[in-house]
Design a protein around this motif. Structure first.
Motif, PDB file in Angstrom:
ATOM      1  N   ARG A 121       0.952  -1.037   0.160  1.00 53.89           N
ATOM      2  CA  ARG A 121      -0.069  -0.071  -0.020  1.00 53.89           C
ATOM      3  C   ARG A 121       0.823   1.252   0.115  1.00 53.89           C
ATOM      4  O   ARG A 121       0.618   2.251  -0.703  1.00 53.89           O
ATOM      5  CB  ARG A 121      -1.018   0.047   1.050  1.00 53.89           C
ATOM      6  N   ALA A 122       1.999   1.093   0.984  1.00 54.42           N
ATOM      7  CA  ALA A 122       2.856   2.447   0.782  1.00 54.42           C
ATOM      8  C   ALA A 122       3.516   2.785  -0.631  1.00 54.42           C
ATOM      9  O   ALA A 122       3.463   3.784  -1.013  1.00 54.42           O
ATOM     10  CB  ALA A 122       3.822   2.266   1.824  1.00 54.42           C
ATOM     11  N   VAL A 123       3.876   1.509  -1.378  1.00 54.10           N
ATOM     12  CA  VAL A 123       4.544   1.582  -2.587  1.00 54.10           C
ATOM     13  C   VAL A 123       3.389   2.127  -3.381  1.00 54.10           C
ATOM     14  O   VAL A 123       3.819   2.858  -4.610  1.00 54.10           O
ATOM     15  CB  VAL A 123       4.963   0.318  -3.050  1.00 54.10           C
ATOM     16  N   ALA A 124       2.248   1.680  -3.285  1.00 58.44           N
ATOM     17  CA  ALA A 124       1.146   2.182  -4.436  1.00 58.44           C
ATOM     18  C   ALA A 124       0.950   3.346  -4.311  1.00 58.44           C
ATOM     19  O   ALA A 124       1.042   4.365  -5.377  1.00 58.44           O
ATOM     20  CB  ALA A 124      -0.178   1.421  -3.949  1.00 58.44           C
ATOM     21  N   GLY A 182      -5.640   8.465   0.399  1.00 56.69           N
ATOM     22  CA  GLY A 182      -4.548   8.486   1.390  1.00 56.69           C
ATOM     23  C   GLY A 182      -4.040   7.090   1.531  1.00 56.69           C
ATOM     24  O   GLY A 182      -3.529   6.798   2.887  1.00 56.69           O
ATOM     25  N   GLY A 183      -4.367   6.183   0.864  1.00 51.45           N
ATOM     26  CA  GLY A 183      -4.060   4.751   0.986  1.00 51.45           C
ATOM     27  C   GLY A 183      -4.100   3.903  -0.217  1.00 51.45           C
ATOM     28  O   GLY A 183      -3.796   4.746  -1.224  1.00 51.45           O
ATOM     29  N   ALA A 184      -4.390   2.854  -0.345  1.00 51.61           N
ATOM     30  CA  ALA A 184      -4.539   2.114  -1.633  1.00 51.61           C
ATOM     31  C   ALA A 184      -5.311   0.748  -1.326  1.00 51.61           C
ATOM     32  O   ALA A 184      -5.440   0.251  -0.129  1.00 51.61           O
ATOM     33  CB  ALA A 184      -3.243   1.520  -1.867  1.00 51.61           C
ATOM     34  N   SER A 185      -5.674   0.055  -2.658  1.00 52.72           N
ATOM     35  CA  SER A 185      -6.130  -1.102  -2.740  1.00 52.72           C
ATOM     36  C   SER A 185      -4.999  -1.889  -3.260  1.00 52.72           C
ATOM     37  O   SER A 185      -4.609  -1.599  -4.324  1.00 52.72           O
ATOM     38  CB  SER A 185      -7.415  -1.340  -3.402  1.00 52.72           C
ATOM     39  N   VAL A 186      -4.839  -3.144  -2.583  1.00 52.58           N
ATOM     40  CA  VAL A 186      -4.062  -4.035  -3.315  1.00 52.58           C
ATOM     41  C   VAL A 186      -4.424  -5.523  -3.515  1.00 52.58           C
ATOM     42  O   VAL A 186      -5.189  -6.016  -2.504  1.00 52.58           O
ATOM     43  CB  VAL A 186      -2.768  -4.265  -2.427  1.00 52.58           C
ATOM     44  N   ALA A 187      -4.659  -5.729  -4.731  1.00 50.79           N
ATOM     45  CA  ALA A 187      -4.976  -7.514  -5.156  1.00 50.79           C
ATOM     46  C   ALA A 187      -3.737  -8.254  -5.088  1.00 50.79           C
ATOM     47  O   ALA A 187      -2.772  -8.011  -5.930  1.00 50.79           O
ATOM     48  CB  ALA A 187      -5.606  -7.524  -6.368  1.00 50.79           C
ATOM     49  N   ILE A 188      -3.578  -9.159  -3.859  1.00 47.64           N
ATOM     50  CA  ILE A 188      -2.479  -9.814  -3.757  1.00 47.64           C
ATOM     51  C   ILE A 188      -2.539 -11.286  -4.280  1.00 47.64           C
ATOM     52  O   ILE A 188      -1.455 -11.879  -3.924  1.00 47.64           O
ATOM     53  CB  ILE A 188      -2.082  -9.733  -2.167  1.00 47.64           C
ATOM     54  N   GLY A 189      -3.534 -11.647  -4.897  1.00 46.97           N
ATOM     55  CA  GLY A 189      -3.440 -12.944  -5.507  1.00 46.97           C
ATOM     56  C   GLY A 189      -4.311 -13.945  -4.647  1.00 46.97           C
ATOM     57  O   GLY A 189      -4.854 -13.543  -3.591  1.00 46.97           O
ATOM     58  N   GLY A 241      -4.290  -0.023  13.550  1.00 47.92           N
ATOM     59  CA  GLY A 241      -5.367   0.301  12.996  1.00 47.92           C
ATOM     60  C   GLY A 241      -6.290  -0.718  12.150  1.00 47.92           C
ATOM     61  O   GLY A 241      -5.969  -1.694  12.295  1.00 47.92           O
ATOM     62  N   ASP A 242      -7.327  -0.346  11.481  1.00 44.21           N
ATOM     63  CA  ASP A 242      -8.122  -1.341  10.811  1.00 44.21           C
ATOM     64  C   ASP A 242      -7.627  -1.179   9.251  1.00 44.21           C
ATOM     65  O   ASP A 242      -7.380  -0.590   8.565  1.00 44.21           O
ATOM     66  CB  ASP A 242      -9.707  -0.870  10.905  1.00 44.21           C
ATOM     67  N   LEU A 243      -7.915  -2.628   8.618  1.00 42.08           N
ATOM     68  CA  LEU A 243      -7.786  -2.974   7.296  1.00 42.08           C
ATOM     69  C   LEU A 243      -9.127  -3.709   6.833  1.00 42.08           C
ATOM     70  O   LEU A 243      -9.803  -4.201   7.744  1.00 42.08           O
ATOM     71  CB  LEU A 243      -6.716  -4.052   6.876  1.00 42.08           C
ATOM     72  N   GLU A 244      -9.425  -3.512   5.664  1.00 44.25           N
ATOM     73  CA  GLU A 244     -10.691  -4.258   4.916  1.00 44.25           C
ATOM     74  C   GLU A 244     -10.074  -5.250   4.222  1.00 44.25           C
ATOM     75  O   GLU A 244      -9.432  -4.711   3.075  1.00 44.25           O
ATOM     76  CB  GLU A 244     -11.480  -3.082   4.556  1.00 44.25           C
ATOM     77  N   PRO A 288      -4.904   2.206   4.965  1.00 44.84           N
ATOM     78  CA  PRO A 288      -4.066   3.869   4.554  1.00 44.84           C
ATOM     79  C   PRO A 288      -2.874   3.409   4.705  1.00 44.84           C
ATOM     80  O   PRO A 288      -2.189   2.343   4.762  1.00 44.84           O
ATOM     81  CB  PRO A 288      -4.423   4.405   5.795  1.00 44.84           C
ATOM     82  N   ALA A 289      -1.901   4.376   3.891  1.00 44.15           N
ATOM     83  CA  ALA A 289      -0.554   4.293   4.148  1.00 44.15           C
ATOM     84  C   ALA A 289      -0.382   5.838   4.225  1.00 44.15           C
ATOM     85  O   ALA A 289      -0.736   6.492   3.759  1.00 44.15           O
ATOM     86  CB  ALA A 289      -0.034   3.647   2.914  1.00 44.15           C
ATOM     87  N   THR A 290       1.085   6.184   4.860  1.00 44.53           N
ATOM     88  CA  THR A 290       1.402   7.681   5.168  1.00 44.53           C
ATOM     89  C   THR A 290       2.853   7.584   4.852  1.00 44.53           C
ATOM     90  O   THR A 290       3.867   6.753   5.370  1.00 44.53           O
ATOM     91  CB  THR A 290       1.157   7.635   6.716  1.00 44.53           C
ATOM     92  N   GLU A 291       3.210   8.780   4.091  1.00 42.13           N
ATOM     93  CA  GLU A 291       4.906   9.100   4.080  1.00 42.13           C
ATOM     94  C   GLU A 291       5.275   9.696   5.210  1.00 42.13           C
ATOM     95  O   GLU A 291       4.601  11.096   5.653  1.00 42.13           O
ATOM     96  CB  GLU A 291       4.815   9.935   2.934  1.00 42.13           C
ATOM     97  N   SER A 292       6.268   9.478   5.947  1.00 41.66           N
ATOM     98  CA  SER A 292       6.715   9.919   7.181  1.00 41.66           C
ATOM     99  C   SER A 292       7.827  11.329   6.934  1.00 41.66           C
ATOM    100  O   SER A 292       7.583  12.265   7.384  1.00 41.66           O
ATOM    101  CB  SER A 292       7.382   9.019   8.050  1.00 41.66           C
ATOM    102  N   PHE A 293       8.781  10.763   6.190  1.00 42.66           N
ATOM    103  CA  PHE A 293       9.560  11.916   5.829  1.00 42.66           C
ATOM    104  C   PHE A 293      10.743  11.474   4.882  1.00 42.66           C
ATOM    105  O   PHE A 293      10.657  10.210   4.190  1.00 42.66           O
ATOM    106  CB  PHE A 293      10.558  12.272   6.936  1.00 42.66           C
TER     107      PHE A 293
END
Length: 269
Positions: free
Chosen positions: A79-82, A105-112, A237-240, A254-259
């Motif tokens: 998700r962070a890379v997305a 502010g995040g991503a959906s990822v289809a992981i297979g 936190g939560d994931l769906e 969600p995913a967040t860039e820190s610095f």
């Protein structure tokens, strides 16, 4: 050699991301990966993520745990890379191709598709992975599933009451799991709601584990007859998680860039 990095996290599971798609990097050894991940003398992270060119997909994502070992998959890092990539893409990982789609502010990822065969986990010998006849202390009869990397899931009355810091490393390194294993303890807290704690292979107790959430949701749909999407609540936190039999698992969160920063490669070589 000066190398740029991006520090990111998904629900507190944190990463140092190196983009080697244009800036070619020297070979990354286990020692270098663990030195960068060290929270006292390095940059500090649960996983080091390296993005590289791919001959078959948009790019390749390589994943190194804090102990320096390279692993097949990481849902939170995906998700962070997305989010970092900024547009939909199908990328290559050691666990197979995955689809990324950044959103809100995040991503959906289809992981297979999940795998349940004993030799796909892998286990040291054949057994029923849907109700394994094994136990460690209070943890018994787990489900095993491979979602790009291997997991066992224990359903318990109270996930918080389990001494996962004690039992996690015992299970992770048990001879039953020749490639080691990620350990999940989960409690049902609602109709389609799971509370989860994870001992992550090569990283230890973690605030969040995306593939652990995926594996646990699949196990809950299989054993507890839950209907997706399943909400998985982790300490961070939560994931769906959405999954139907025969289809890919889709994780949204969600995913967040820190610095951002840079370092001298020789400082860790």
């Amino acid at each position: 050699m000066r190398v740029d990095f991006t520090k990111m996290h998904g629900l507190g599971n944190d990463f140092v991301v190196l983009d080697a798609r244009e800036q070619r990097l020297p070979a990354i050894s286990s020692a270098i990966a663990s030195a960068i991940a060290d929270r006292n003398t390095g940059i500090g992270c649960d996983q080091l993520i390296v993005l590289e060119p791919s001959d078959s997909h948009a790019f390749r994502m390589r994943i190194y745990n804090a102990d320096g070992g390279e692993v097949e998959a990481c849902g939170n890092a995906s998700r962070a890379v997305a989010m970092l990539h900024g547009e939909p893409a199908v990328i290559e990982t050691a666990g197979g191709a995955i689809s990324l789609e950044p959103a809100n502010g995040g991503a959906s990822v289809a992981i297979g598709k999940p795998r349940f065969e004993w030799d796909a986990i892998p286990l040291a010998y054949a057994m029923d992975t849907a109700n394994m006849p094994v136990g460690w202390g209070e943890l018994e009869a787990p489900i095993a599933v491979n979602v790009g990397n291997p997991h066992v899931i224990f359903f318990v009355q109270d996930a918080d009451a389990v001494d996962l810091a004690e039992l996690g490393p015992q299970i992770e390194t048990d001879a039953l799991f020749p490639e080691r294993i990620n350990v999940n303890v989960a409690s049902q807290v609602g109709e389609n709601h799971i509370k989860l704690r994870v001992w992550e292979r090569g990283a230890g107790l973690t605030r969040a584990c995306g593939t652990g959430a995926c594996a646990t949701a699949v196990a809950a749909i299989s054993r507890l007859q839950m209907k997706g999407p399943v909400t998985v609540s982790l300490p961070g936190g939560d994931l769906e998680i959405a999954w139907e039999r025969g289809k890919s698992i889709v994780m949204t969160g969600p995913a967040t860039e820190s610095f951002r920063g840079s370092f001298e490669w020789d400082d860790f070589a």
